[in-house]
Scaffold this motif. Structure first.
Motif, PDB file in Angstrom:
ATOM      1  N   HIS A  24       0.835  -1.209   0.000  1.00  0.00           N
ATOM      2  CA  HIS A  24       0.000   0.000   0.000  1.00  0.00           C
ATOM      3  C   HIS A  24       0.861   1.246   0.000  1.00  0.00           C
ATOM      4  O   HIS A  24       0.621   2.207  -0.763  1.00  0.00           O
ATOM      5  CB  HIS A  24      -0.926  -0.030   1.233  1.00  0.00           C
ATOM      6  CG  HIS A  24      -1.803   1.193   1.339  1.00  0.00           C
ATOM      7  ND1 HIS A  24      -1.414   2.321   2.033  1.00  0.00           N
ATOM      8  CD2 HIS A  24      -3.020   1.481   0.802  1.00  0.00           C
ATOM      9  CE1 HIS A  24      -2.363   3.245   1.942  1.00  0.00           C
ATOM     10  NE2 HIS A  24      -3.362   2.748   1.205  1.00  0.00           N
ATOM     11  N   ASN A  25       1.890   1.261   0.880  1.00  0.00           N
ATOM     12  CA  ASN A  25       2.785   2.416   0.939  1.00  0.00           C
ATOM     13  C   ASN A  25       3.514   2.620  -0.377  1.00  0.00           C
ATOM     14  O   ASN A  25       3.824   3.743  -0.772  1.00  0.00           O
ATOM     15  CB  ASN A  25       3.804   2.242   2.054  1.00  0.00           C
ATOM     16  CG  ASN A  25       3.168   2.389   3.432  1.00  0.00           C
ATOM     17  OD1 ASN A  25       2.050   2.919   3.546  1.00  0.00           O
ATOM     18  ND2 ASN A  25       3.864   1.911   4.462  1.00  0.00           N
ATOM     19  N   ALA A  26       3.842   1.504  -1.046  1.00  0.00           N
ATOM     20  CA  ALA A  26       4.579   1.624  -2.297  1.00  0.00           C
ATOM     21  C   ALA A  26       3.697   2.117  -3.433  1.00  0.00           C
ATOM     22  O   ALA A  26       4.146   2.864  -4.303  1.00  0.00           O
ATOM     23  CB  ALA A  26       5.182   0.261  -2.646  1.00  0.00           C
ATOM     24  N   LEU A  27       2.432   1.707  -3.460  1.00  0.00           N
ATOM     25  CA  LEU A  27       1.568   2.024  -4.598  1.00  0.00           C
ATOM     26  C   LEU A  27       0.816   3.360  -4.447  1.00  0.00           C
ATOM     27  O   LEU A  27       0.344   3.907  -5.443  1.00  0.00           O
ATOM     28  CB  LEU A  27       0.552   0.895  -4.816  1.00  0.00           C
ATOM     29  CG  LEU A  27       1.166  -0.449  -5.272  1.00  0.00           C
ATOM     30  CD1 LEU A  27       0.060  -1.476  -5.440  1.00  0.00           C
ATOM     31  CD2 LEU A  27       1.918  -0.278  -6.569  1.00  0.00           C
ATOM     32  N   CYS A  28       0.676   3.887  -3.201  1.00  0.00           N
ATOM     33  CA  CYS A  28      -0.046   5.173  -3.015  1.00  0.00           C
ATOM     34  C   CYS A  28       0.574   6.301  -3.830  1.00  0.00           C
ATOM     35  O   CYS A  28      -0.133   7.058  -4.516  1.00  0.00           O
ATOM     36  CB  CYS A  28      -0.094   5.546  -1.529  1.00  0.00           C
ATOM     37  SG  CYS A  28      -1.455   4.736  -0.662  1.00  0.00           S
ATOM     38  N   PRO A  29       1.933   6.451  -3.779  1.00  0.00           N
ATOM     39  CA  PRO A  29       2.506   7.521  -4.624  1.00  0.00           C
ATOM     40  C   PRO A  29       2.222   7.304  -6.097  1.00  0.00           C
ATOM     41  O   PRO A  29       2.025   8.268  -6.849  1.00  0.00           O
ATOM     42  CB  PRO A  29       3.999   7.418  -4.334  1.00  0.00           C
ATOM     43  CG  PRO A  29       4.092   6.792  -2.991  1.00  0.00           C
ATOM     44  CD  PRO A  29       2.953   5.834  -2.924  1.00  0.00           C
ATOM     45  N   ALA A  30       2.178   6.045  -6.530  1.00  0.00           N
ATOM     46  CA  ALA A  30       1.885   5.785  -7.939  1.00  0.00           C
ATOM     47  C   ALA A  30       0.472   6.233  -8.286  1.00  0.00           C
ATOM     48  O   ALA A  30       0.225   6.845  -9.333  1.00  0.00           O
ATOM     49  CB  ALA A  30       2.069   4.308  -8.234  1.00  0.00           C
ATOM     50  N   LEU A  31      -0.495   5.944  -7.391  1.00  0.00           N
ATOM     51  CA  LEU A  31      -1.885   6.357  -7.634  1.00  0.00           C
ATOM     52  C   LEU A  31      -2.002   7.883  -7.696  1.00  0.00           C
ATOM     53  O   LEU A  31      -2.700   8.450  -8.547  1.00  0.00           O
ATOM     54  CB  LEU A  31      -2.797   5.786  -6.550  1.00  0.00           C
ATOM     55  CG  LEU A  31      -3.004   4.255  -6.600  1.00  0.00           C
ATOM     56  CD1 LEU A  31      -3.798   3.798  -5.378  1.00  0.00           C
ATOM     57  CD2 LEU A  31      -3.739   3.876  -7.874  1.00  0.00           C
ATOM     58  N   ASN A  32      -1.316   8.548  -6.747  1.00  0.00           N
ATOM     59  CA  ASN A  32      -1.373  10.024  -6.726  1.00  0.00           C
ATOM     60  C   ASN A  32      -0.778  10.595  -8.006  1.00  0.00           C
ATOM     61  O   ASN A  32      -1.312  11.550  -8.598  1.00  0.00           O
ATOM     62  CB  ASN A  32      -0.610  10.568  -5.526  1.00  0.00           C
ATOM     63  CG  ASN A  32      -1.320  10.250  -4.210  1.00  0.00           C
ATOM     64  OD1 ASN A  32      -2.539  10.057  -4.200  1.00  0.00           O
ATOM     65  ND2 ASN A  32      -0.565  10.195  -3.122  1.00  0.00           N
ATOM     66  N   SER A  33       0.357  10.019  -8.436  1.00  0.00           N
ATOM     67  CA  SER A  33       1.003  10.523  -9.648  1.00  0.00           C
ATOM     68  C   SER A  33       0.117  10.312 -10.856  1.00  0.00           C
ATOM     69  O   SER A  33      -0.025  11.192 -11.719  1.00  0.00           O
ATOM     70  CB  SER A  33       2.336   9.820  -9.862  1.00  0.00           C
ATOM     71  OG  SER A  33       3.217  10.096  -8.799  1.00  0.00           O
ATOM     72  N   LEU A  34      -0.509   9.149 -10.946  1.00  0.00           N
ATOM     73  CA  LEU A  34      -1.405   8.878 -12.081  1.00  0.00           C
ATOM     74  C   LEU A  34      -2.605   9.821 -12.067  1.00  0.00           C
ATOM     75  O   LEU A  34      -3.069  10.286 -13.124  1.00  0.00           O
ATOM     76  CB  LEU A  34      -1.875   7.421 -12.042  1.00  0.00           C
ATOM     77  CG  LEU A  34      -0.793   6.362 -12.360  1.00  0.00           C
ATOM     78  CD1 LEU A  34      -1.341   4.965 -12.121  1.00  0.00           C
ATOM     79  CD2 LEU A  34      -0.353   6.504 -13.802  1.00  0.00           C
ATOM     80  N   ASP A  35      -3.139  10.137 -10.857  1.00  0.00           N
ATOM     81  CA  ASP A  35      -4.297  11.042 -10.752  1.00  0.00           C
ATOM     82  C   ASP A  35      -3.911  12.442 -11.236  1.00  0.00           C
ATOM     83  O   ASP A  35      -4.668  13.095 -11.971  1.00  0.00           O
ATOM     84  CB  ASP A  35      -4.773  11.084  -9.297  1.00  0.00           C
ATOM     85  CG  ASP A  35      -6.044  11.901  -9.148  1.00  0.00           C
ATOM     86  OD1 ASP A  35      -7.037  11.581  -9.833  1.00  0.00           O
ATOM     87  OD2 ASP A  35      -6.039  12.846  -8.338  1.00  0.00           O
ATOM     88  N   LYS A  36      -2.698  12.889 -10.854  1.00  0.00           N
ATOM     89  CA  LYS A  36      -2.251  14.213 -11.288  1.00  0.00           C
ATOM     90  C   LYS A  36      -2.026  14.248 -12.787  1.00  0.00           C
ATOM     91  O   LYS A  36      -2.318  15.230 -13.469  1.00  0.00           O
ATOM     92  CB  LYS A  36      -0.967  14.600 -10.562  1.00  0.00           C
ATOM     93  CG  LYS A  36      -1.211  14.919  -9.083  1.00  0.00           C
ATOM     94  CD  LYS A  36       0.080  15.318  -8.386  1.00  0.00           C
ATOM     95  CE  LYS A  36      -0.163  15.632  -6.916  1.00  0.00           C
ATOM     96  NZ  LYS A  36       1.046  16.021  -6.201  1.00  0.00           N
ATOM     97  N   LEU A  37      -1.483  13.162 -13.336  1.00  0.00           N
ATOM     98  CA  LEU A  37      -1.290  13.099 -14.784  1.00  0.00           C
ATOM     99  C   LEU A  37      -2.623  13.179 -15.504  1.00  0.00           C
ATOM    100  O   LEU A  37      -2.768  13.849 -16.543  1.00  0.00           O
ATOM    101  CB  LEU A  37      -0.576  11.805 -15.164  1.00  0.00           C
ATOM    102  CG  LEU A  37       0.959  11.803 -15.019  1.00  0.00           C
ATOM    103  CD1 LEU A  37       1.490  10.410 -15.282  1.00  0.00           C
ATOM    104  CD2 LEU A  37       1.579  12.796 -15.994  1.00  0.00           C
TER     105      LEU A  37
END
Length: 757
Positions: A548-561
């Motif tokens: 979860h900790n590893a994938l949260c930044p990925a989700l945030n980055s994808l949302d911003k993109l």
């Protein structure tokens, strides 16, 4: 005089060289350890007495009173021997020869003569079967030879010589011994050599060559010295002759050829002429001779002195104790010193190559074995051996065995390599086989010595025989043990009845214990299941948390993109690239996390033992982290003994020390003094490895949890599996690990592997 001195010098120089040569051979000689005191009850063969006779000292002695007349074989009808005995001293009675059927156990014929018998031999026909006897005997101070043929009962005497009593007992008492029976002169007729020896009555002493068939003396000669053994034919049809040896009895007797102060080697032709004569001993300790195996013209000779001319008795050399090979002309071909006095020689196959080696026995009982070049092959310890009687072929023995008497009142049988096989508790010096089995092995034999003889069977002992021997030997102790067992059984039976009433109580208690035990097992299983659930829950929670900790930044980055794409903010390439990098790092961390979990779960299945050089694996770890070590400016010191190894799978060893290295580098990042020291040393029972750093240290409250799975104080970068894998690998290979740490000073991990690991 000068020539004599030079001759003695040459002789001693030769002996010195021979001593050195023999010493070289002796170094390689096998040591025979003869257990001559081995208990006779437990030997592999047993001698069973069938018939025993002992005339004692009540009559004049006959050295071999019983002799084989006809040997028994499977299917043969005859099995006979002859028994001879003299009348009792001062009795008016005849002496006798008895022809005895050993198979039917009955007397066939008894021949009485009014003469005193000294010794006799069986006359053989062309098939080697007995046809009569020829004996030495005396009467009224005269010596005679007596001949008898069993089939015709023909009896004949021939006069030899007369003597005078010189001992004061009123009688001239000679020994008249038939020493050899051989056709030495190739006339197709056997000759018998009789030696007349009055011993303490001294004279006359003479050797007679007699042809038994015609019963006449072919030749005779005076012989002041006593003969040793039988005269040996030179086997020379062109120049028929015999070689004989003597010793000096020291009775002060001389004749024209001999002086009884000395022992001689003599060659005599078929007319009684002396062809060769040398002194070989200077007292009653005489020489010994035997024909060399496979040769008609060579002999082994033991002689205490080098050959000395009979005219040189005033300057005899010292005893040299020589063993020589001589030819039929008495030329010495080879000699070696033996170091001590010998009294007997015989031949047997010792090496197993169907050749006959030379056995010698010293007066101290030492047995030495030589090859045909007189190289010493084997040498024994000192023994109690007396006289070698003959060889005997036994069932179960590939080579002939030896019959040996001992002064300790026994007659023993030894194998060719001097292992004791059988023993009989009485001394006999003569042996003859009487009966053979279908394979040519001796099953019955005769032992004799000075007015006594034994007819005996010999057989291999069975297990039941040993058991019977043990019982009779230790029967008192065995009966005591059996009595104790009976008493013990009575006592046990008493207490058995007494305790029978307690069995039901014990059964009930057992049933109750089984019930409680089952309840405990159920409770234990429940606790184990709960613990497994808790561990699975913790692992699952840790894995979920980390992913979860590893994938949260990925989700945030994808949302911003997505927002930037919706607002058409695509021109800001730098910002978009940063968001993509962040997404990639987050996903990579999640993937690495799953790989770590997989590696952690596969540790046990990948376990294997192989020698891993410790210094080599540590160098690989340093090389793998070289960039970070240099960028942080860390000093790494490795102090490991050369050749130090650990037994484990090499990937596991790398993972173990790499995780410790990563942990240390993380701890050093915030310190000004940055150093790592790795050392190893052997203690009494283990290999001790220390891995220390000068990092920030571990808070005391975290020390007990650092090896727990998914525990980490590095929230952004740590997985919580590194030190857990370290402990798992150490324990997988039967090791232990502990940690010492002090805040702001550093941390030390101590690993112990047993030497077997």
């Amino acid at each position: 005089m000068k020539i004599g001195i030079h001759l003695v010098a040459v002789i001693w120089a030769t002996i010195l060289v021979l001593c050195l040569t023999t010493g070289l051979h002796a170094e390689t000689a096998k040591k025979l350890n003869i257990d001559f005191e081995r208990n006779a009850d437990f030997l592999p063969y047993v001698i069973e007495k069938l018939r025993y006779t002992n005339q004692g000292v009540q009559s004049r002695p006959i050295w071999q009173p019983a002799q084989v007349y006809r040997r028994g074989y499977p299917g043969s009808e005859n099995e006979m021997f002859i028994e001879a005995f003299n009348k009792e001293l001062n009795a008016d009675a005849p002496s006798s020869f008895i022809y005895y059927d050993a198979r039917e156990e009955k007397i066939i014929s008894q021949i009485n003569i009014y003469y005193t018998i000294t010794e006799y031999r069986v006359l053989l026909d062309k098939e080697g079967e007995g046809e009569g006897i020829i004996a030495g005997c005396y009467h009224n101070d005269s010596a005679f030879v007596f001949r008898h043929y069993l089939a015709t009962d023909q009896r004949d005497f021939i006069y030899l010589t007369s003597g005078i009593d010189q001992t004061g007992d009123g009688e001239w008492v000679p020994g008249i011994s038939p020493w050899a029976m051989t056709d030495y002169d190739y006339d197709d007729k056997t000759e018998v050599f009789f030696y007349v020896n009055p011993s303490f009555d001294k004279e006359p002493r003479a050797l007679y060559c007699i042809e038994p068939e015609s019963l006449h003396v072919e030749w005779s000669m005076p012989l002041a010295c006593h003969i040793i053994g039988r005269p040996l034919s030179c086997r020379d049809s062109l120049n028929p002759s015999v070689i004989l040896i003597t010793y000096g009895p020291q009775n002060g007797v001389k004749d024209k050829n001999f002086d009884d102060r000395f022992g001689y080697i003599v060659k005599v032709n078929n007319r009684g002429k002396i062809l060769f004569k040398k002194i070989v001993s200077k007292d009653f300790r005489g020489p010994a001779i035997i024909r060399k195996a496979g040769s008609d013209s060579l002999f082994y000779l033991y002689h205490p002195l080098p050959f000395v001319d009979p005219d040189s008795t005033d300057s005899l050399p010292k005893d040299a104790q020589l063993l020589s090979i001589i030819d039929r002309d008495c030329n010495i071909l080879q000699s070696v010193p033996v170091g001590e006095e010998l009294d007997q020689l015989w031949l047997c196959d010792y090496t197993g190559d169907n050749s006959l080696e030379l056995y010698t026995k010293s007066t101290t009982g030492v047995i030495r074995i030589y090859d045909d070049k007189l190289h010493l092959l084997a040498e024994s310890n000192r023994t109690n051996f007396g006289r070698f009687a003959n060889t005997i072929k036994l069932a179960g023995q590939n080579n002939p065995a030896f019959v040996l008497s001992t002064p300790a009142k026994s007659t023993d049988i030894y194998s060719y390599d001097m292992q004791k096989l059988a023993s009989y508790g009485e001394t006999f010096t003569r042996y003859e086989p009487l009966t053979f089995d279908a394979f040519g092995n001796v099953s019955k034999f005769i032992l004799s010595h000075q007015n006594k003889f034994l007819v005996a069977n010999i057989k291999k002992q069975r297990l039941s025989d040993y058991i019977q021997i043990v019982f009779w030997k230790y029967r008192e102790y065995i009966l005591m043990v059996l009595s104790a067992l009976v008493v013990g059984l009575i006592v046990v039976n008493h207490y058995r009845r007494k305790t029978k009433s307690n069995l039901n109580l014990i059964a009930r208690q057992k049933k109750e214990l089984e019930r409680v035990h089952q309840e405990l097992k159920n409770a234990q299983a429940k606790i184990i299941a709960q613990e497994k659930y808790r561990q699975a829950k913790d692992i699952a929670g840790g894995v979920a948390h980390e992913i979860h900790n590893a994938l949260c930044p990925a989700l945030n980055s994808l949302d911003k993109l997505r927002q930037r794409l919706d607002s058409l903010q695509t021109s800001d390439t730098k910002r978009n690239t940063a968001l993509l990098d962040l997404t990639q790092k987050a996903i990579t961390r999640a993937v690495n996390m799953t790989e770590l979990v997989k590696a952690y779960s596969r540790l046990e299945s990948e376990k294997r033992s192989e020698p891993v050089p410790l210094k080599e694996i540590l160098d690989e770890v340093v090389e793998a982290n070289k960039f970070r070590i240099q960028s942080l400016g860390v000093s790494v010191q490795i102090d490991v003994p050369d050749g130090c190894t650990i037994s484990c799978a090499k990937p596991h060893a790398f993972s173990l020390f790499n995780n410790l290295m990563l942990n240390a580098l993380d701890a050093l990042a915030e310190m000004n003094r940055r150093g790592i020291i790795i050392s190893a040393r052997y203690t009494n029972k283990a290999l001790e490895i220390e891995f220390s750093d000068t990092g920030v240290g571990i808070p005391p409250e975290n020390l007990e949890r650092i090896f727990d799975a998914f525990f980490s104080t590095k929230l952004s970068t740590g997985t919580g599996l590194g030190l857990s894998m370290v402990k798992k690998i150490v324990e997988l290979y039967d090791g232990t690990i502990r940690v010492e740490s002090e805040l702001d000073k550093g941390t030390k991990f101590i690993i112990l592997f047993s030497k077997n690991s």
